[in-house]
Scaffold this motif. Structure first.
Motif, PDB file in Angstrom:
ATOM      1  N   VAL A  86       0.874  -1.104  -0.155  1.00  0.00           N
ATOM      2  CA  VAL A  86      -0.008   0.014   0.121  1.00  0.00           C
ATOM      3  C   VAL A  86       0.866   0.980   0.047  1.00  0.00           C
ATOM      4  O   VAL A  86       1.728   1.520   0.999  1.00  0.00           O
ATOM      5  N   ILE A  87       1.139   1.884  -1.022  1.00  0.00           N
ATOM      6  CA  ILE A  87       1.751   3.108  -1.222  1.00  0.00           C
ATOM      7  C   ILE A  87       1.132   4.365  -0.766  1.00  0.00           C
ATOM      8  O   ILE A  87       0.017   4.720  -1.439  1.00  0.00           O
ATOM      9  N   THR A  88       1.746   4.992   0.311  1.00  0.00           N
ATOM     10  CA  THR A  88       1.143   6.268   0.665  1.00  0.00           C
ATOM     11  C   THR A  88       1.479   7.532  -0.153  1.00  0.00           C
ATOM     12  O   THR A  88       2.589   7.389  -0.955  1.00  0.00           O
ATOM     13  N   PRO A  89       0.725   8.578  -0.069  1.00  0.00           N
ATOM     14  CA  PRO A  89       1.107   9.897  -0.940  1.00  0.00           C
ATOM     15  C   PRO A  89       2.683  10.297  -0.555  1.00  0.00           C
ATOM     16  O   PRO A  89       3.119  10.979  -1.472  1.00  0.00           O
ATOM     17  N   THR A  90       3.096  10.180   0.544  1.00  0.00           N
ATOM     18  CA  THR A  90       4.555  10.377   0.783  1.00  0.00           C
ATOM     19  C   THR A  90       5.547   9.738   0.030  1.00  0.00           C
ATOM     20  O   THR A  90       6.461  10.430  -0.851  1.00  0.00           O
ATOM     21  N   VAL A  91       5.303   8.434  -0.258  1.00  0.00           N
ATOM     22  CA  VAL A  91       6.264   7.607  -0.977  1.00  0.00           C
ATOM     23  C   VAL A  91       6.160   7.839  -2.558  1.00  0.00           C
ATOM     24  O   VAL A  91       6.941   8.075  -3.236  1.00  0.00           O
ATOM     25  N   LEU A  92       4.732   8.139  -2.768  1.00  0.00           N
ATOM     26  CA  LEU A  92       4.563   8.466  -4.082  1.00  0.00           C
ATOM     27  C   LEU A  92       5.338   9.736  -4.691  1.00  0.00           C
ATOM     28  O   LEU A  92       5.390   9.939  -5.946  1.00  0.00           O
ATOM     29  N   ALA A  93       5.374  10.568  -3.571  1.00  0.00           N
ATOM     30  CA  ALA A  93       5.890  12.023  -3.946  1.00  0.00           C
ATOM     31  C   ALA A  93       7.575  11.683  -4.047  1.00  0.00           C
ATOM     32  O   ALA A  93       8.014  12.920  -4.712  1.00  0.00           O
ATOM     33  N   LEU A  94       8.061  10.520  -3.829  1.00  0.00           N
ATOM     34  CA  LEU A  94       9.481  10.451  -4.005  1.00  0.00           C
ATOM     35  C   LEU A  94      10.039  10.674  -5.237  1.00  0.00           C
ATOM     36  O   LEU A  94       9.238  10.111  -6.502  1.00  0.00           O
ATOM     37  N   PRO A  95      10.967  11.467  -5.724  1.00  0.00           N
ATOM     38  CA  PRO A  95      11.526  11.585  -7.271  1.00  0.00           C
ATOM     39  C   PRO A  95      11.654  10.273  -7.855  1.00  0.00           C
ATOM     40  O   PRO A  95      11.709  10.157  -9.280  1.00  0.00           O
ATOM     41  N   ASP A  96      12.261   9.205  -7.470  1.00  0.00           N
ATOM     42  CA  ASP A  96      12.469   7.967  -7.880  1.00  0.00           C
ATOM     43  C   ASP A  96      11.157   7.113  -7.727  1.00  0.00           C
ATOM     44  O   ASP A  96      11.527   6.016  -7.760  1.00  0.00           O
ATOM     45  N   ALA A  97      10.254   7.477  -7.246  1.00  0.00           N
ATOM     46  CA  ALA A  97       9.167   6.363  -7.015  1.00  0.00           C
ATOM     47  C   ALA A  97       8.584   5.693  -8.285  1.00  0.00           C
ATOM     48  O   ALA A  97       8.474   4.357  -7.924  1.00  0.00           O
ATOM     49  N   PRO A  98       8.493   6.300  -9.401  1.00  0.00           N
ATOM     50  CA  PRO A  98       7.902   5.409 -10.707  1.00  0.00           C
ATOM     51  C   PRO A  98       9.090   4.453 -10.759  1.00  0.00           C
ATOM     52  O   PRO A  98       8.498   3.088 -11.222  1.00  0.00           O
ATOM     53  N   GLU A  99      10.292   4.607 -10.588  1.00  0.00           N
ATOM     54  CA  GLU A  99      11.239   3.315 -10.950  1.00  0.00           C
ATOM     55  C   GLU A  99      11.163   2.185  -9.784  1.00  0.00           C
ATOM     56  O   GLU A  99      11.109   1.153 -10.412  1.00  0.00           O
ATOM     57  N   HIS A 100      10.848   2.709  -8.697  1.00  0.00           N
ATOM     58  CA  HIS A 100      10.854   1.580  -7.585  1.00  0.00           C
ATOM     59  C   HIS A 100       9.331   0.935  -7.927  1.00  0.00           C
ATOM     60  O   HIS A 100       9.492  -0.478  -7.670  1.00  0.00           O
ATOM     61  N   LEU A 101       8.395   1.589  -8.188  1.00  0.00           N
ATOM     62  CA  LEU A 101       7.071   0.781  -8.316  1.00  0.00           C
ATOM     63  C   LEU A 101       7.387  -0.109  -9.671  1.00  0.00           C
ATOM     64  O   LEU A 101       6.516  -1.469  -9.615  1.00  0.00           O
ATOM     65  N   THR A 102       8.046   0.195 -10.957  1.00  0.00           N
ATOM     66  CA  THR A 102       8.027  -0.645 -11.734  1.00  0.00           C
ATOM     67  C   THR A 102       8.869  -1.721 -11.595  1.00  0.00           C
ATOM     68  O   THR A 102       8.390  -3.098 -11.829  1.00  0.00           O
ATOM     69  N   ARG A 103       9.876  -1.649 -10.626  1.00  0.00           N
ATOM     70  CA  ARG A 103      10.647  -2.714 -10.270  1.00  0.00           C
ATOM     71  C   ARG A 103       9.895  -3.886  -9.422  1.00  0.00           C
ATOM     72  O   ARG A 103      10.022  -4.690  -9.550  1.00  0.00           O
ATOM     73  N   LEU A 104       9.021  -3.078  -8.517  1.00  0.00           N
ATOM     74  CA  LEU A 104       8.245  -4.333  -7.481  1.00  0.00           C
ATOM     75  C   LEU A 104       7.261  -5.123  -8.285  1.00  0.00           C
ATOM     76  O   LEU A 104       6.921  -5.928  -8.057  1.00  0.00           O
ATOM     77  N   ARG A 105       6.663  -4.224  -9.271  1.00  0.00           N
ATOM     78  CA  ARG A 105       5.569  -4.704 -10.237  1.00  0.00           C
ATOM     79  C   ARG A 105       6.006  -5.984 -11.131  1.00  0.00           C
ATOM     80  O   ARG A 105       5.724  -7.054 -11.354  1.00  0.00           O
ATOM     81  N   ARG A 106       7.482  -5.692 -11.514  1.00  0.00           N
ATOM     82  CA  ARG A 106       8.365  -6.897 -12.207  1.00  0.00           C
ATOM     83  C   ARG A 106       8.556  -7.894 -11.248  1.00  0.00           C
ATOM     84  O   ARG A 106       8.645  -9.066 -11.598  1.00  0.00           O
ATOM     85  N   ARG A 107       8.631  -7.853  -9.833  1.00  0.00           N
ATOM     86  CA  ARG A 107       9.015  -8.725  -9.097  1.00  0.00           C
ATOM     87  C   ARG A 107       7.809  -9.557  -8.537  1.00  0.00           C
ATOM     88  O   ARG A 107       7.870 -10.434  -7.968  1.00  0.00           O
ATOM     89  N   GLY A 108       6.643  -9.150  -8.842  1.00  0.00           N
ATOM     90  CA  GLY A 108       5.536  -9.778  -8.583  1.00  0.00           C
ATOM     91  C   GLY A 108       4.490  -9.134  -7.703  1.00  0.00           C
ATOM     92  O   GLY A 108       3.416  -9.718  -7.162  1.00  0.00           O
ATOM     93  N   TYR A 109       4.829  -7.964  -7.019  1.00  0.00           N
ATOM     94  CA  TYR A 109       4.046  -7.661  -6.075  1.00  0.00           C
ATOM     95  C   TYR A 109       2.873  -6.977  -6.598  1.00  0.00           C
ATOM     96  O   TYR A 109       2.952  -6.112  -7.617  1.00  0.00           O
ATOM     97  N   LEU A 110       1.729  -6.726  -5.842  1.00  0.00           N
ATOM     98  CA  LEU A 110       0.644  -5.946  -6.260  1.00  0.00           C
ATOM     99  C   LEU A 110       0.789  -4.715  -5.439  1.00  0.00           C
ATOM    100  O   LEU A 110       1.708  -4.590  -4.539  1.00  0.00           O
ATOM    101  N   LEU A 111       0.191  -3.735  -5.975  1.00  0.00           N
ATOM    102  CA  LEU A 111       0.645  -2.200  -5.631  1.00  0.00           C
ATOM    103  C   LEU A 111      -0.806  -1.550  -5.499  1.00  0.00           C
ATOM    104  O   LEU A 111      -1.626  -1.510  -6.435  1.00  0.00           O
ATOM    105  N   ALA A 112      -1.036  -1.040  -4.416  1.00  0.00           N
ATOM    106  CA  ALA A 112      -2.391  -0.442  -4.136  1.00  0.00           C
ATOM    107  C   ALA A 112      -2.052   1.117  -3.734  1.00  0.00           C
ATOM    108  O   ALA A 112      -0.973   1.451  -2.875  1.00  0.00           O
ATOM    109  N   LEU A 113      -2.604   2.117  -4.420  1.00  0.00           N
ATOM    110  CA  LEU A 113      -2.364   3.451  -3.989  1.00  0.00           C
ATOM    111  C   LEU A 113      -3.474   3.894  -3.057  1.00  0.00           C
ATOM    112  O   LEU A 113      -4.721   3.707  -3.001  1.00  0.00           O
ATOM    113  N   ASP A 114      -2.794   4.377  -1.836  1.00  0.00           N
ATOM    114  CA  ASP A 114      -3.619   4.779  -0.734  1.00  0.00           C
ATOM    115  C   ASP A 114      -4.319   6.128  -0.697  1.00  0.00           C
ATOM    116  O   ASP A 114      -3.832   6.910  -1.437  1.00  0.00           O
ATOM    117  N   LEU A 115      -5.180   6.130  -0.044  1.00  0.00           N
ATOM    118  CA  LEU A 115      -5.957   7.539   0.344  1.00  0.00           C
ATOM    119  C   LEU A 115      -6.408   8.158  -1.340  1.00  0.00           C
ATOM    120  O   LEU A 115      -5.984   9.459  -1.597  1.00  0.00           O
TER     121      LEU A 115
END
Length: 397
Positions: A86-115
């Motif tokens: 569950v990704i909080t607004p604080t994490v989503l606002a990080l400059p490198d967030a898109p790269e980390h989210l893409t990597r996590l999806r490739r590793r098989g994690y589900l991602l949920a955008l909070d709030l």
């Protein structure tokens, strides 16, 4: 569940419109903890100490990671089922967030955008997410518009009960999953109905096993009328954990070896399991009984009162009938039927915890932290009881 920190967790079910549990949200009991960067190392350690299979079985686990967990600097918990971050607004606002989210999806994690409120930033990032969790402060009308838009974008929309309207009103369009307990609808008056033969025999066994002086012969006679229950009792006593050198083939000897309390728990679990085909619903019911027992160890009937209260809701049997059939003590009767006395207070606190109604828990005078710890610690034990009760009779005897 014990960890080396003072962090406690809560487990909320996530379920679909049919009431089937599809995952569990494991969250720190103190909601603001994720905002305390100084406590993130402690939280990360606590996450890794969790035995996820014992508290979520094979269901998807939703949890709120720290920024270091998202960045790959700290390990993520392992689980046989899937893990949704569950990704909080604080994490989503990080400059490198898109790269980390893409990597996590490739590793098989589900991602949920909070709030989720469908802000411009949130909408622009939807391509990275499999789920969105609606902001609980949305009105039902706002939630309907926002949920429909997110669903059209191809993500699964999760709503807290407070904005869902489900169970009381028409479903909110676009919402496909709810966060919260499926057994927390409004209190209704239950009409009397005739008990089925297996219900009568199980309740009679519960009554006999709850006597100060248990009549083993009488219990064995009652249980003997239900071959499936006899097989479950024998399977339990012959399990590897008992350490017996010889197999037990007598239900009477099994009662002596296991003790009346454990046999009573198995009988009650089997009674509920006879018509509950959802592992998660049965899990919830048994966890209530165990939690009551942990919070009120001085009351011998605490487990019975907790489980009978859940059984009343699940099976539509009025509490008064259950109390009379099991010949509860006056104290247990007052707790189950009237909600009165020390044990009634414990029962109210546990039910409020299941509803995630922490204000009502606190109003009982029982520590919210104490109820949370007791409930979370009860979950693995409840799972063991569920799996025993739902295992087909005769299997692996």
């Amino acid at each position: 569940m014990n960890v080396d920190t003072d962090i406690t967790f809560s487990r909320l079910p996530m379920y679909d419109a049919a009431g089937a549990v599809t995952g569990y949200f494991i969250t720190p009991s103190s909601p603001g903890l994720i905002l305390r960067h100084d406590r993130h190392p402690e939280l990360e350690h606590a996450y890794l100490e969790l035995d996820l299979p014992s508290i979520a079985h094979d269901r998807t686990v939703f949890l709120v990671p720290t920024p270091r967990m998202v960045a790959g600097e700290v390990a993520l918990p392992r689980h046989a089922g899937r893990v949704a971050l569950v990704i909080t607004p604080t994490v989503l606002a990080l400059p490198d967030a898109p790269e980390h989210l893409t990597r996590l999806r490739r590793r098989g994690y589900l991602l949920a955008l909070d709030l989720y409120r469908a802000t411009e930033t949130q909408r622009a990032s939807l391509e990275h997410f499999t789920h969105v969790l609606l902001d609980q402060n949305l009105t039902t009308e706002e939630a309907a518009v926002i949920a429909t838009g997110a669903a059209d974008a191809g993500v699964v929309v999760v709503a807290p009960r407070l904005v869902s309207g489900w169970g009381h009103e028409a479903p909110v369009p676009g919402v496909s999953m709810l966060l919260g307990s499926p057994n927390v609808g409004p209190v209704v008056e239950l009409g009397e109905r005739d008990l089925l033969p297996n219900e009568i025999s199980c309740l009679e066994a519960v009554r006999l096993l709850g006597e100060d002086e248990v009549d083993i012969e009488a219990v064995g006679h009652v249980l003997g009328a239900d071959p499936a229950l006899v097989l479950r009792v024998l399977r339990l006593v012959n399990g590897a954990a008992t350490g017996l050198s010889q197999r037990v083939d007598s239900v009477r000897r099994a009662i002596v070896l296991l003790g009346p309390g454990q046999v009573q728990g198995l009988v009650m679990a089997s009674l509920v399991a006879s018509t509950v085909d959802q592992l998660d619903n049965l899990w919830l019911l048994i966890a209530r009984g165990i939690t009551c027992e942990r919070l009120a160890p001085e009351h011998d009937s605490a487990y019975t009162v907790g489980l009978l209260s859940a059984l009343s809701t699940e099976r539509g049997i009025p509490t008064q009938i259950l109390a009379e059939r099991t010949r509860l003590s006056n104290e247990a009767y007052d707790a189950l039927v009237l909600g009165e006395g020390p044990l009634g207070t414990v029962l109210r606190a546990v039910i409020a915890h299941e509803r995630n109604d922490l204000e009502t828990v606190a109003a009982t005078g029982i520590s919210v932290d104490a109820v949370t710890r007791a409930y979370f610690d009860a979950i693995p034990e409840a799972l063991d009881a569920v799996l025993t009760a739902l295992t087909p009779a005769g299997a692996e005897l």
